[in-house]
Design an enzyme around this catalytic site. Structure first.
Site: not given
Length: 140
Positions: A14, A88, A92
Protein backbone atom coordinates in the site's frame (compact mmCIF):
# COMPACT_ATOMS: atom_id res chain seq x y z
CA UNK A 1 4.57 -21.70 -5.28
CA UNK A 2 6.60 -21.98 -2.02
CA UNK A 3 9.79 -19.97 -1.51
CA UNK A 4 13.16 -21.69 -0.88
CA UNK A 5 12.12 -22.00 2.79
CA UNK A 6 9.29 -24.27 1.63
CA UNK A 7 6.72 -21.71 2.75
CA UNK A 8 4.81 -19.34 0.47
CA UNK A 9 5.85 -15.70 0.79
CA UNK A 10 3.24 -12.94 0.72
CA UNK A 11 3.91 -9.24 0.21
CA UNK A 12 1.23 -6.69 1.12
CA UNK A 13 1.64 -3.36 -0.66
CA UNK A 14 0.00 0.00 0.00
CA UNK A 15 1.36 3.45 -0.82
CA UNK A 16 2.19 4.52 2.74
CA UNK A 17 2.49 1.04 4.31
CA UNK A 18 0.86 2.53 7.38
CA UNK A 19 -2.61 1.01 7.65
CA UNK A 20 -4.16 -1.66 5.43
CA UNK A 21 -0.94 -3.44 4.49
CA UNK A 22 0.27 -3.41 8.11
CA UNK A 23 -3.02 -4.86 9.36
CA UNK A 24 -2.99 -7.51 6.61
CA UNK A 25 0.58 -8.54 7.42
CA UNK A 26 -0.27 -8.75 11.12
CA UNK A 27 -3.40 -10.85 10.49
CA UNK A 28 -1.50 -13.24 8.21
CA UNK A 29 1.31 -13.64 10.74
CA UNK A 30 -1.19 -14.14 13.56
CA UNK A 31 -3.46 -16.60 11.74
CA UNK A 32 -0.95 -18.60 9.67
CA UNK A 33 1.98 -18.61 12.07
CA UNK A 34 5.14 -20.00 10.54
CA UNK A 35 3.33 -21.57 7.55
CA UNK A 36 3.77 -18.32 5.56
CA UNK A 37 6.52 -15.72 5.24
CA UNK A 38 5.00 -12.25 5.49
CA UNK A 39 6.22 -8.89 4.21
CA UNK A 40 4.67 -5.45 3.75
CA UNK A 41 5.90 -2.31 2.02
CA UNK A 42 4.85 0.87 0.24
CA UNK A 43 6.04 3.08 -2.61
CA UNK A 44 5.97 6.20 -0.39
CA UNK A 45 6.17 4.89 3.19
CA UNK A 46 4.67 7.04 5.93
CA UNK A 47 6.51 8.10 9.05
CA UNK A 48 4.63 5.72 11.33
CA UNK A 49 1.85 3.16 11.37
CA UNK A 50 -1.63 4.72 11.61
CA UNK A 51 -2.50 5.00 15.35
CA UNK A 52 -6.12 3.99 14.66
CA UNK A 53 -4.87 0.81 12.95
CA UNK A 54 -2.61 0.10 15.92
CA UNK A 55 -5.57 0.56 18.29
CA UNK A 56 -7.96 -1.53 16.18
CA UNK A 57 -5.49 -4.41 16.00
CA UNK A 58 -4.77 -4.16 19.74
CA UNK A 59 -8.49 -4.66 20.35
CA UNK A 60 -8.17 -8.15 18.82
CA UNK A 61 -4.96 -8.94 20.68
CA UNK A 62 -2.45 -8.15 17.93
CA UNK A 63 0.27 -5.61 18.71
CA UNK A 64 1.56 -3.69 15.67
CA UNK A 65 2.82 -0.70 17.66
CA UNK A 66 6.47 -1.51 16.95
CA UNK A 67 5.97 -1.87 13.17
CA UNK A 68 7.56 0.67 10.85
CA UNK A 69 6.51 1.49 7.28
CA UNK A 70 9.00 0.06 4.77
CA UNK A 71 9.87 1.00 1.20
CA UNK A 72 8.76 -1.25 -1.66
CA UNK A 73 11.65 -2.72 -3.64
CA UNK A 74 11.78 -4.84 -6.76
CA UNK A 75 13.64 -7.47 -4.72
CA UNK A 76 10.75 -7.72 -2.24
CA UNK A 77 8.39 -8.45 -5.13
CA UNK A 78 10.82 -10.84 -6.82
CA UNK A 79 11.22 -12.81 -3.57
CA UNK A 80 7.46 -13.10 -2.97
CA UNK A 81 5.06 -15.71 -4.29
CA UNK A 82 1.95 -13.56 -3.83
CA UNK A 83 1.85 -9.76 -4.07
CA UNK A 84 -1.31 -8.10 -2.79
CA UNK A 85 -2.10 -4.43 -3.26
CA UNK A 86 -4.73 -2.89 -1.01
CA UNK A 87 -6.85 -0.99 -3.52
CA UNK A 88 -4.71 2.08 -3.09
CA UNK A 89 -3.51 2.47 -6.66
CA UNK A 90 0.00 1.26 -5.86
CA UNK A 91 1.54 -1.14 -8.34
CA UNK A 92 4.22 -3.78 -8.04
CA UNK A 93 6.91 -4.61 -10.56
CA UNK A 94 5.67 -7.59 -12.55
CA UNK A 95 7.73 -10.78 -12.61
CA UNK A 96 6.72 -14.07 -14.26
CA UNK A 97 5.39 -16.77 -11.98
CA UNK A 98 4.08 -14.41 -9.29
CA UNK A 99 0.46 -14.15 -8.26
CA UNK A 100 -0.91 -10.61 -8.09
CA UNK A 101 -4.10 -9.68 -6.24
CA UNK A 102 -5.76 -6.34 -5.51
CA UNK A 103 -7.95 -6.15 -2.43
CA UNK A 104 -10.25 -3.12 -2.75
CA UNK A 105 -10.31 -1.75 0.79
CA UNK A 106 -11.24 1.63 2.20
CA UNK A 107 -8.33 3.81 3.29
CA UNK A 108 -8.14 4.13 7.10
CA UNK A 109 -5.94 7.26 6.89
CA UNK A 110 -7.32 10.11 8.94
CA UNK A 111 -10.13 8.01 10.39
CA UNK A 112 -10.84 7.10 13.97
CA UNK A 113 -10.78 3.59 15.33
CA UNK A 114 -14.55 3.15 14.89
CA UNK A 115 -14.11 3.57 11.12
CA UNK A 116 -11.03 1.32 11.05
CA UNK A 117 -12.69 -1.66 12.77
CA UNK A 118 -14.77 -2.71 9.72
CA UNK A 119 -11.66 -2.42 7.51
CA UNK A 120 -9.71 -4.56 10.01
CA UNK A 121 -12.48 -7.17 9.99
CA UNK A 122 -12.72 -7.22 6.18
CA UNK A 123 -8.94 -7.72 5.98
CA UNK A 124 -9.20 -10.67 8.40
CA UNK A 125 -11.81 -12.31 6.17
CA UNK A 126 -9.62 -11.82 3.07
CA UNK A 127 -6.56 -13.16 4.89
CA UNK A 128 -8.47 -16.25 6.05
CA UNK A 129 -9.39 -16.96 2.42
CA UNK A 130 -5.79 -16.45 1.36
CA UNK A 131 -4.54 -18.89 3.99
CA UNK A 132 -7.06 -21.51 2.90
CA UNK A 133 -5.75 -21.11 -0.65
CA UNK A 134 -1.97 -20.99 -0.16
CA UNK A 135 -1.25 -22.60 3.22
CA UNK A 136 -4.09 -24.80 4.46
CA UNK A 137 -3.41 -26.71 7.65
CA UNK A 138 -2.44 -30.32 7.07
CA UNK A 139 -5.24 -32.79 7.67
CA UNK A 140 -4.73 -34.93 10.76
Amino acid sequence: MPAPSGRPTVLFVCVHNAGRSQMAAAWLTHLAGDRVEVRSAGSAPGDAVNPAAVQAMAEVGIDISAEVPKVLTADAVRESDVCITMGCGDTCPVFPGKRYLDWRLEDPAGRGVAAVRPIRDEIRTLVEGLIADIAPEAAV
